[in-house]
Design a protein around this motif. Structure first.
Motif, short mmCIF file in Angstrom:
data_model
loop_
_atom_site.label_atom_id
_atom_site.label_comp_id
_atom_site.label_asym_id
_atom_site.label_seq_id
_atom_site.Cartn_x
_atom_site.Cartn_y
_atom_site.Cartn_z
N VAL A 84 -21.53 -17.82 -12.60
CA VAL A 84 -22.29 -18.21 -11.05
C VAL A 84 -21.39 -19.39 -10.33
N ASN A 85 -21.03 -18.93 -9.00
CA ASN A 85 -20.27 -20.01 -8.41
C ASN A 85 -21.06 -20.57 -7.26
N PHE A 86 -20.77 -21.93 -7.20
CA PHE A 86 -21.46 -22.70 -6.10
C PHE A 86 -20.58 -23.82 -5.59
N ASN A 87 -19.99 -23.57 -4.57
CA ASN A 87 -19.02 -24.24 -3.50
C ASN A 87 -17.76 -24.74 -4.58
N GLN A 88 -17.34 -23.86 -5.74
CA GLN A 88 -16.25 -24.12 -6.57
C GLN A 88 -15.35 -23.04 -6.67
N PRO A 89 -14.97 -22.15 -5.50
CA PRO A 89 -14.06 -21.10 -5.85
C PRO A 89 -12.96 -21.09 -6.66
N GLN A 90 -12.24 -22.16 -6.51
CA GLN A 90 -10.98 -22.30 -7.48
C GLN A 90 -11.06 -22.35 -8.99
N VAL A 91 -12.14 -23.17 -8.84
CA VAL A 91 -12.78 -23.47 -10.54
C VAL A 91 -12.84 -21.84 -10.89
N GLU A 107 -11.87 -18.93 -9.93
CA GLU A 107 -10.66 -18.31 -9.99
C GLU A 107 -10.04 -18.42 -11.32
N ASP A 108 -10.14 -19.80 -11.58
CA ASP A 108 -9.38 -20.12 -12.86
C ASP A 108 -10.05 -19.35 -14.13
N LEU A 109 -11.51 -19.28 -14.05
CA LEU A 109 -12.03 -18.58 -15.12
C LEU A 109 -11.61 -17.17 -15.14
N LEU A 110 -11.63 -16.48 -13.92
CA LEU A 110 -11.40 -14.89 -13.92
C LEU A 110 -9.86 -14.96 -14.23
#
Length: 305
Positions: A9-16, A18-21
């Motif tokens: 789940v993402n909430f206002n952390q798009p770069q974080v 993407e690091d997981l992906l």
């Protein structure tokens, strides 16, 4: 090979996120994956850009913040895997993490849910989680085993059944999910995964930890800043967890303990620290239970994006 649905789940952390992906695509060695990302009402919708950048990943947009349980439940509803691995977006995997958890679930059909060892990302030699102790229902207290200690393998022998899975990384068997149901969304924040573990146990399964499997969590070792939202949900949900899961007599004695011990201590702490604004928040967390049923979806607290 069993298919694993990754839900995050993402909430206002798009770069974080993407690091997981990137970690799942480049570090992970288990290939039979379905990756689902739920954007939980972020201020700026990242899904259109992600759809173009990651065509093999399923992205779902929720227009409102539905909380930890709600966001994961949205992803679970779209998952098709034999096992579902719910991981925080601020984690990064190790190569054989998923394969090891799958192997444990396949080897022991009694396991309904399993978590790996969790170490801190910024200090990878420091433990965050190697299991939980059981809950004391009279005080609503338990402990994380090993947290903040240097990882010397001192707890690795504890692999097996544990008190609770950790919400940052938990793999569930589909059959256990079907019997226990989804996470209760009226917790919104805190205690929801503990409640889920209780229902998985009641469905006839065990909760395990595999300390040969490792994931890194970017949560800070230092204690985060306390906010009104955290104070409200930590206290409201502590009571709610016991209300939902303990026998009536135990809940009564817990309430006596909470009102006689926890409430005076917290109020004294707020006054001592000049956190006067937390006092009405704390009282609201308690009185919610006088006006709401345990399954009420009225959170009783205003949420912002």
């Amino acid at each position: 090979m069993k298919t694993v649905s990754i839900v995050t789940v993402n909430f206002n952390q798009p770069q974080v996120t993407e690091d997981l992906l990137k970690s799942l695509q480049e570090v992970n060695t288990y290939r039979d994956l379905e990756i689902i990302v739920v954007d939980n009402g972020s201020r700026i919708d990242p899904v259109p850009a992600w759809d173009a950048k990651y065509p093999d990943i399923k992205f779902i947009r929720s227009e409102k913040n539905t909380g930890f349980a709600g966001g994961n439940n949205i992803g679970i509803a779209q998952a098709t895997g034999d096992f579902l691995f719910l991981i925080n977006n601020d984690t990064e995997v190790t190569p054989d993490l998923i394969g090891k958890l799958v192997a444990k679930l396949e080897a022991n059909p009694r396991i309904g849910m399993i978590s790996p060892k969790i170490n801190y990302f910024d200090t990878p030699e420091i433990l965050q989680y190697t299991g939980y102790t059981p809950m004391n229902y009279l005080t609503a207290r338990n402990a994380v085993i090993g947290q903040f200690e240097e990882d010397r393998g001192q707890y690795d022998s504890l692999s097996g059944e544990t008190g609770y899975a950790h919400g940052a990384a938990m793999m569930i068997r589909r059959e256990a999910l079907q019997k226990a149901g989804l996470m209760a969304e009226n917790y919104f924040l805190y205690y929801e995964e503990l409640d889920w573990c209780e229902r998985i146990r009641k469905a006839g399964y065990e909760i395990h930890v595999d300390l040969s499997a490792l994931i890194y969590h970017k949560e800070s070792v230092s204690v985060g800043k306390r906010t009104a939202l955290k104070e409200y949900f930590m206290n409201r949900n502590r009571i709610l967890f016991i209300r939902k899961n303990a026998p009536g007599g135990t809940f009564f004695f817990f309430c006596c303990y909470f009102l006689a011990t926890v409430a005076p201590r917290n109020i004294f702490k707020y006054i001592k620290n000049k956190e006067y604004s937390f006092i009405p928040v704390f009282l609201k967390a308690i009185t919610w239970h006088l006006t709401h049923k345990a399954d009420s979806d009225d959170l009783g607290f205003p949420l912002t994006r």
